[in-house]
Design a protein around this motif. Structure first.
Motif, PDB file in Angstrom:
ATOM      1  N   PHE A  87       0.959  -1.191   0.224  1.00  0.00           N
ATOM      2  CA  PHE A  87      -0.014   0.042  -0.072  1.00  0.00           C
ATOM      3  C   PHE A  87       0.890   1.359   0.050  1.00  0.00           C
ATOM      4  O   PHE A  87       0.510   2.148  -0.724  1.00  0.00           O
ATOM      5  CB  PHE A  87      -0.968  -0.025   1.322  1.00  0.00           C
ATOM      6  CG  PHE A  87      -1.768   1.396   1.216  1.00  0.00           C
ATOM      7  CD1 PHE A  87      -3.027   1.119   0.838  1.00  0.00           C
ATOM      8  CD2 PHE A  87      -1.486   2.352   2.017  1.00  0.00           C
ATOM      9  CE1 PHE A  87      -4.096   2.157   0.743  1.00  0.00           C
ATOM     10  CE2 PHE A  87      -2.238   3.309   2.053  1.00  0.00           C
ATOM     11  CZ  PHE A  87      -3.603   3.201   1.218  1.00  0.00           C
ATOM     12  N   ASP A  91      -0.123   3.394  -3.103  1.00  0.00           N
ATOM     13  CA  ASP A  91      -0.817   4.272  -3.053  1.00  0.00           C
ATOM     14  C   ASP A  91      -0.408   5.739  -2.112  1.00  0.00           C
ATOM     15  O   ASP A  91      -0.616   6.674  -2.119  1.00  0.00           O
ATOM     16  CB  ASP A  91      -2.167   3.864  -2.361  1.00  0.00           C
ATOM     17  CG  ASP A  91      -2.676   3.077  -3.051  1.00  0.00           C
ATOM     18  OD1 ASP A  91      -3.486   3.291  -4.181  1.00  0.00           O
ATOM     19  OD2 ASP A  91      -3.009   1.696  -2.600  1.00  0.00           O
ATOM     20  N   GLY A  92       0.444   5.138  -1.153  1.00  0.00           N
ATOM     21  CA  GLY A  92       0.843   6.330   0.051  1.00  0.00           C
ATOM     22  C   GLY A  92       1.995   6.950  -0.620  1.00  0.00           C
ATOM     23  O   GLY A  92       1.586   8.183  -0.462  1.00  0.00           O
ATOM     24  N   GLY A  95       0.549   9.342  -3.109  1.00  0.00           N
ATOM     25  CA  GLY A  95      -0.538  10.091  -2.429  1.00  0.00           C
ATOM     26  C   GLY A  95       0.383  11.597  -1.645  1.00  0.00           C
ATOM     27  O   GLY A  95       0.040  12.903  -1.880  1.00  0.00           O
ATOM     28  N   TYR A 239       0.354   8.767   6.612  1.00  0.00           N
ATOM     29  CA  TYR A 239      -0.361   7.498   6.995  1.00  0.00           C
ATOM     30  C   TYR A 239       0.071   6.700   7.951  1.00  0.00           C
ATOM     31  O   TYR A 239       1.338   6.778   8.200  1.00  0.00           O
ATOM     32  CB  TYR A 239      -0.154   6.676   5.551  1.00  0.00           C
ATOM     33  CG  TYR A 239      -0.848   7.167   4.217  1.00  0.00           C
ATOM     34  CD1 TYR A 239      -2.185   6.781   3.686  1.00  0.00           C
ATOM     35  CD2 TYR A 239      -0.373   8.105   3.485  1.00  0.00           C
ATOM     36  CE1 TYR A 239      -2.564   7.368   2.788  1.00  0.00           C
ATOM     37  CE2 TYR A 239      -0.572   8.442   2.393  1.00  0.00           C
ATOM     38  CZ  TYR A 239      -1.876   8.146   1.945  1.00  0.00           C
ATOM     39  OH  TYR A 239      -2.375   8.812   0.680  1.00  0.00           O
ATOM     40  N   VAL A 255      -8.666   9.438   8.842  1.00  0.00           N
ATOM     41  CA  VAL A 255      -9.820   8.788   7.978  1.00  0.00           C
ATOM     42  C   VAL A 255      -9.131   7.425   7.762  1.00  0.00           C
ATOM     43  O   VAL A 255      -7.949   7.278   7.513  1.00  0.00           O
ATOM     44  CB  VAL A 255     -10.047   9.471   7.053  1.00  0.00           C
ATOM     45  CG1 VAL A 255     -10.955  10.711   7.332  1.00  0.00           C
ATOM     46  CG2 VAL A 255      -9.259   9.877   5.974  1.00  0.00           C
ATOM     47  N   ARG A 256     -10.001   6.460   7.585  1.00  0.00           N
ATOM     48  CA  ARG A 256      -9.600   5.061   7.230  1.00  0.00           C
ATOM     49  C   ARG A 256      -9.380   5.012   5.792  1.00  0.00           C
ATOM     50  O   ARG A 256     -10.179   5.737   5.064  1.00  0.00           O
ATOM     51  CB  ARG A 256     -10.724   3.981   7.713  1.00  0.00           C
ATOM     52  CG  ARG A 256     -10.228   2.423   7.378  1.00  0.00           C
ATOM     53  CD  ARG A 256     -11.183   1.608   7.613  1.00  0.00           C
ATOM     54  NE  ARG A 256     -11.702   1.460   9.135  1.00  0.00           N
ATOM     55  CZ  ARG A 256     -11.111   0.672  10.083  1.00  0.00           C
ATOM     56  NH1 ARG A 256      -9.802   0.137   9.608  1.00  0.00           N
ATOM     57  NH2 ARG A 256     -11.404   0.771  11.237  1.00  0.00           N
ATOM     58  N   VAL A 257      -8.278   4.251   5.518  1.00  0.00           N
ATOM     59  CA  VAL A 257      -8.211   4.003   3.834  1.00  0.00           C
ATOM     60  C   VAL A 257      -7.940   2.636   3.598  1.00  0.00           C
ATOM     61  O   VAL A 257      -7.371   1.918   4.609  1.00  0.00           O
ATOM     62  CB  VAL A 257      -6.912   4.738   3.466  1.00  0.00           C
ATOM     63  CG1 VAL A 257      -7.109   6.323   3.261  1.00  0.00           C
ATOM     64  CG2 VAL A 257      -5.679   4.579   4.154  1.00  0.00           C
ATOM     65  N   GLY A 258      -8.582   2.300   2.446  1.00  0.00           N
ATOM     66  CA  GLY A 258      -8.446   0.877   2.303  1.00  0.00           C
ATOM     67  C   GLY A 258      -9.288  -0.075   3.069  1.00  0.00           C
ATOM     68  O   GLY A 258     -10.111   0.529   3.732  1.00  0.00           O
ATOM     69  N   PHE A 265      -4.583   4.219   8.051  1.00  0.00           N
ATOM     70  CA  PHE A 265      -5.449   5.582   8.249  1.00  0.00           C
ATOM     71  C   PHE A 265      -4.674   6.740   7.597  1.00  0.00           C
ATOM     72  O   PHE A 265      -3.284   6.675   7.523  1.00  0.00           O
ATOM     73  CB  PHE A 265      -5.656   5.874   9.651  1.00  0.00           C
ATOM     74  CG  PHE A 265      -6.092   4.462  10.412  1.00  0.00           C
ATOM     75  CD1 PHE A 265      -7.640   4.473  10.527  1.00  0.00           C
ATOM     76  CD2 PHE A 265      -5.376   3.507  11.061  1.00  0.00           C
ATOM     77  CE1 PHE A 265      -8.033   3.293  11.235  1.00  0.00           C
ATOM     78  CE2 PHE A 265      -5.910   2.502  11.691  1.00  0.00           C
ATOM     79  CZ  PHE A 265      -7.372   2.578  11.853  1.00  0.00           C
ATOM     80  N   HIS A 266      -5.169   7.565   7.321  1.00  0.00           N
ATOM     81  CA  HIS A 266      -4.789   8.875   6.681  1.00  0.00           C
ATOM     82  C   HIS A 266      -5.117  10.197   7.469  1.00  0.00           C
ATOM     83  O   HIS A 266      -6.172  10.285   7.733  1.00  0.00           O
ATOM     84  CB  HIS A 266      -5.166   8.862   5.273  1.00  0.00           C
ATOM     85  CG  HIS A 266      -4.903  10.001   4.349  1.00  0.00           C
ATOM     86  ND1 HIS A 266      -3.599  10.418   3.960  1.00  0.00           N
ATOM     87  CD2 HIS A 266      -5.477  11.007   3.798  1.00  0.00           C
ATOM     88  CE1 HIS A 266      -3.355  11.475   3.245  1.00  0.00           C
ATOM     89  NE2 HIS A 266      -4.783  12.074   3.222  1.00  0.00           N
ATOM     90  N   PRO A 268      -5.969  14.006   6.628  1.00  0.00           N
ATOM     91  CA  PRO A 268      -6.085  14.829   5.733  1.00  0.00           C
ATOM     92  C   PRO A 268      -5.268  16.164   5.774  1.00  0.00           C
ATOM     93  O   PRO A 268      -5.007  16.470   6.796  1.00  0.00           O
ATOM     94  CB  PRO A 268      -7.654  15.171   5.838  1.00  0.00           C
ATOM     95  CG  PRO A 268      -8.391  13.878   6.597  1.00  0.00           C
ATOM     96  CD  PRO A 268      -6.886  13.601   7.396  1.00  0.00           C
TER      97      PRO A 268
END
Length: 404
Positions: A87, A91-92, A95, A239, A255-258, A265-266, A268
């Motif tokens: 991840f 994605d991380g 991002g 993250y 916020v949860r991701v995945g 968790f991310h 914002p």
């Protein structure tokens, strides 16, 4: 409290209190056998129970620090929970790069002997644009573990099938040993810190924080304190990755991701705004309406995956509720008879409970189902492991039984 070996109950009570205060561990997460070994070694040197009790009043004495270190959990290996590193790479990092940072920073909190910190460093180095600096910090309470990490030399226990070699990380130095690549070693540092206190400001903030399979042993109150300290070190847009059974809610401000089982968790870049209270309705004139408002039907719950059922059973095991966990696993394998992690978990649970005759059919089922899959095919579960892991586990168990 169980006191092993007939040793002094007061001494063990004070030792456990000290460990709990310093580490946040639950009382039942502190192994009496670990404390026993330390106490017996001191008594063999000619010290008395009074000497040891006196030392335990001061957490900075060598004996008190030895007691704390003896209770720490050091189970780790390279690329444990590989789905987290995948991840981060997929994605991380992309991002985070949208914020145009000057470097990528990671923190392995509770890193033990350093395998996780080096794994994160190699992942970030492989995923960052050419020339972008990478920094990774590994922290732990146990200086002896960090000394091992700084040596950067590891044996076969740190390299397992359940942790596939995802990115360039080490080179062999002999038949059984490897050494961390110089580039990975150069971007990774280690320091003694305690999750029960905030990370010192000098360490700054991090885009990626891993704190996995650490908070499982904490009391609920200590876990909240530790998560608060960890979240404060997470940079905006960063993250956080936690272990599979460590929290049952999203940390504040994240916020949860995945999928839920990823426990990612991310933060914002724009802080989350608290929900606004609904505006009061204006007063109505005339008699109140007597017609009750319509009741909306709750939305149907989404179907739950086998991994989610499995995680609930693992939580029961962590809580010591083995009978309930056994019932949950039995229901899981009935509903999902091809779910390899559940079959293996139930077999091992029955073996630990002395029911070997009941474990054998399950292990044979694990072997048969795993043999039908490509060896490198990843099997969904609390940890994504290749099919060959399940076949090898079943082989070892069944062969051991045949030898006996």
């Amino acid at each position: 409290m169980t006191v092993p070996g007939g040793l002094d109950p007061l001494l063990f009570a004070r030792a456990r209190q000290l460990v709990s205060e310093r580490t946040g561990f639950r009382d039942d997460a502190i192994a009496p056998e670990s404390l026993e070994r330390v106490v017996r070694a001191e008594l063999a040197r000619g010290r008395t129970l009074v000497d040891l009790l006196t030392d335990l009043q001061n957490p900075e004495t060598p004996f008190a620090q030895t007691v704390v270190r003896a209770s720490l959990v050091g189970e780790t290996y390279f690329y444990r929970h590989p789905e987290h590193f995948r991840f981060v790479a997929r994605d991380g990092v992309p991002g985070v790069l949208r914020r145009n940072p000057s470097r990528l920073r990671g923190w392995s909190a509770g890193c033990a002997t350093g395998e996780e910190a080096y794994s994160l460093a190699s992942c970030l180095m492989a995923s960052a644009p050419p020339g972008m600096p990478v920094e990774v910090l590994g922290t732990d309470l146990n200086e002896a573990s960090l000394a091992h990490a700084r040596r950067a030399t590891y044996g076969t226990w740190s390299r397992r099938d359940s942790g596939p070699h995802l990115f360039p990380l080490y080179r062999p130095t002999g038949e059984r040993e490897v050494v961390i690549l110089e580039g990975v070693r150069n971007v990774t540092s280690f320091a003694v810190t305690n999750l029960m206190g905030p990370l010192p400001d000098l360490f700054g903030h991090f885009e990626f924080i891993l704190c996995r399979n650490v908070l499982t042993y904490f009391t609920p109150a200590a876990r909240e304190v530790a998560i608060g300290h960890i979240v404060r070190a997470l940079a905006p847009g960063g993250y956080l990755f936690l272990g599979t059974v460590e929290v049952d809610r999203v940390p504040e401000g994240l916020v949860r991701v995945g999928p839920p089982e990823l426990q990612a968790f991310h933060r914002p870049e724009t802080p989350l705004m608290p929900a606004k209270a609904p505006a009061p309705r204006p007063a109505r004139s005339g008699p109140p309406r007597m017609t009750p408002p319509p009741v909306a039907s709750p939305p149907p719950e989404p179907p739950r995956s086998p991994s989610q059922f499995h995680l609930e059973a693992l939580e029961r095991i962590e809580q010591g509720d083995v009978p309930r966990a056994s019932l949950m696993l039995e229901a899981l394998v009935r509903q999902f008879p091809d779910y390899l992690p559940g079959l293996l978990e139930l077999a091992l649970l029955r073996e630990r409970n002395g029911a070997r005759a009941a474990a054998y059919p399950l292990m044979r089922a694990v072997h048969a189902r795993a043999a039908k899959l490509p060896p490198d095919q990843l099997v969904e579960g609390p940890e994504c492991l290749p099919a060959r892991f399940y076949k090898a586990s079943a082989d070892a168990y069944l062969n051991q039984g045949a030898a006996e």
